[in-house]
Scaffold this active site. Sequence first.
Site, PDB file in Angstrom:
ATOM      1  N   ASP A 116       1.261  -0.561  -0.181  1.00  0.00           N
ATOM      2  CA  ASP A 116       0.466  -0.023  -0.267  1.00  0.00           C
ATOM      3  C   ASP A 116       0.677   1.484  -0.326  1.00  0.00           C
ATOM      4  OD1 ASP A 116      -2.273   1.847   0.501  1.00  0.00           O
ATOM      5  OD2 ASP A 116      -2.618   1.210   2.312  1.00  0.00           O
ATOM      6  N   ARG A 153     -10.185 -14.271   5.618  1.00  0.00           N
ATOM      7  CA  ARG A 153      -8.614 -14.801   5.058  1.00  0.00           C
ATOM      8  C   ARG A 153      -9.314 -15.736   4.538  1.00  0.00           C
ATOM      9  NH1 ARG A 153      -4.274 -11.980   6.981  1.00  0.00           N
ATOM     10  NH2 ARG A 153      -4.327 -11.281   9.669  1.00  0.00           N
TER      11      ARG A 153
HETATM   12  P1  5GP Z   1       1.509  -0.175   3.637  1.00  0.00           P
HETATM   13  O1  5GP Z   1       2.882  -0.534   4.465  1.00  0.00           O
HETATM   14  O2  5GP Z   1       1.841  -1.068   2.534  1.00  0.00           O
HETATM   15  O3  5GP Z   1       0.663   0.837   3.544  1.00  0.00           O
HETATM   16  O4  5GP Z   1       0.630  -1.490   3.977  1.00  0.00           O
HETATM   17  C1  5GP Z   1       0.214  -2.939   4.170  1.00  0.00           C
HETATM   18  C2  5GP Z   1      -0.431  -3.397   5.111  1.00  0.00           C
HETATM   19  O5  5GP Z   1      -1.487  -2.858   4.939  1.00  0.00           O
HETATM   20  C3  5GP Z   1      -0.648  -4.862   4.632  1.00  0.00           C
HETATM   21  O6  5GP Z   1       0.224  -5.411   4.627  1.00  0.00           O
HETATM   22  C4  5GP Z   1      -1.891  -4.399   5.521  1.00  0.00           C
HETATM   23  O7  5GP Z   1      -1.847  -6.008   5.969  1.00  0.00           O
HETATM   24  C5  5GP Z   1      -2.589  -3.466   5.112  1.00  0.00           C
HETATM   25  N1  5GP Z   1      -3.592  -3.456   3.859  1.00  0.00           N
HETATM   26  C6  5GP Z   1      -3.556  -2.503   3.430  1.00  0.00           C
HETATM   27  N2  5GP Z   1      -3.656  -1.678   2.450  1.00  0.00           N
HETATM   28  C7  5GP Z   1      -5.027  -3.367   2.570  1.00  0.00           C
HETATM   29  C8  5GP Z   1      -6.584  -3.784   2.003  1.00  0.00           C
HETATM   30  O8  5GP Z   1      -6.993  -2.936   1.176  1.00  0.00           O
HETATM   31  N3  5GP Z   1      -6.785  -4.737   2.945  1.00  0.00           N
HETATM   32  C9  5GP Z   1      -5.859  -4.977   3.871  1.00  0.00           C
HETATM   33  N4  5GP Z   1      -7.078  -6.081   4.657  1.00  0.00           N
HETATM   34  N5  5GP Z   1      -4.994  -4.907   4.785  1.00  0.00           N
HETATM   35  C10 5GP Z   1      -4.488  -3.805   3.891  1.00  0.00           C
END
Ligand code: 5GP
Length: 178
Positions: free
Chosen positions: A106, A168
């Site tokens: 993300d 999940r």
């Molecule tokens: P980042 O550190 O890249 O912002 O986020 C990564 C983590 O955020 C992912 O491993 C996940 O746990 C959570 N995350 C980000 N977007 C989503 C989403 O659309 N759905 C879910 N379930 N988790 C997300």
Amino acid sequence: MQTVKLHDKTFDIFINEQQIQESISKIAQQINIDYKDKNPLFLGVLNGSFLFAADLFRQIEGTAEISFIKLASYHGTSTTGKINQLIGLNEDIDGRHVIIIEDIVDTGITLQKIMNDLQQKKPASIAVATLLFKPESYQKSYPVQYIAMKVANDFLVGYGLDYNGQGRNLKAIYKIKE
Ligand code: 5GP
Ligand code: MG
């Protein structure tokens, strides 16, 4: 199932099983070409990546290894704040070709933390394979080499991804209903 309810939220079908599997096959084929004879070490990031890791790894040809890691967060001192510690890595990755398996990238903050920790252990190379990538949200410059599917900034569940622990086990990926 076209719609599912988890806790207080409703989710609509977004990516079906067949689309998921086809997108995984594509990146597996590319990894098979890029890592031929390199004995890559896959590191699945728990919990979210476990189904993707299984389906991807099943399609890897030749010699390859897999293990799983996790980011455990705990509270440090008042000056250090919240600390994320990488746990579960028992393999010596010195000189190895490592492929991190993520469920979703993300902002990229989680990935950066993992990369920083792993890079200190002197792998020959590190690449990232992610099931989902949110290009509009990504803040980092590090390249994500293997992306199964690019998605918009909506909250998704299913196929390993959860909403407060639930969802999940869904075979497809679902999008939150606004
Ligand atoms: P980042 O550190 O890249 O912002 O986020 C990564 C983590 O955020 C992912 O491993 C996940 O746990 C959570 N995350 C980000 N977007 C989503 C989403 O659309 N759905 C879910 N379930 N988790 C997300
Ligand atoms: Mg994750």
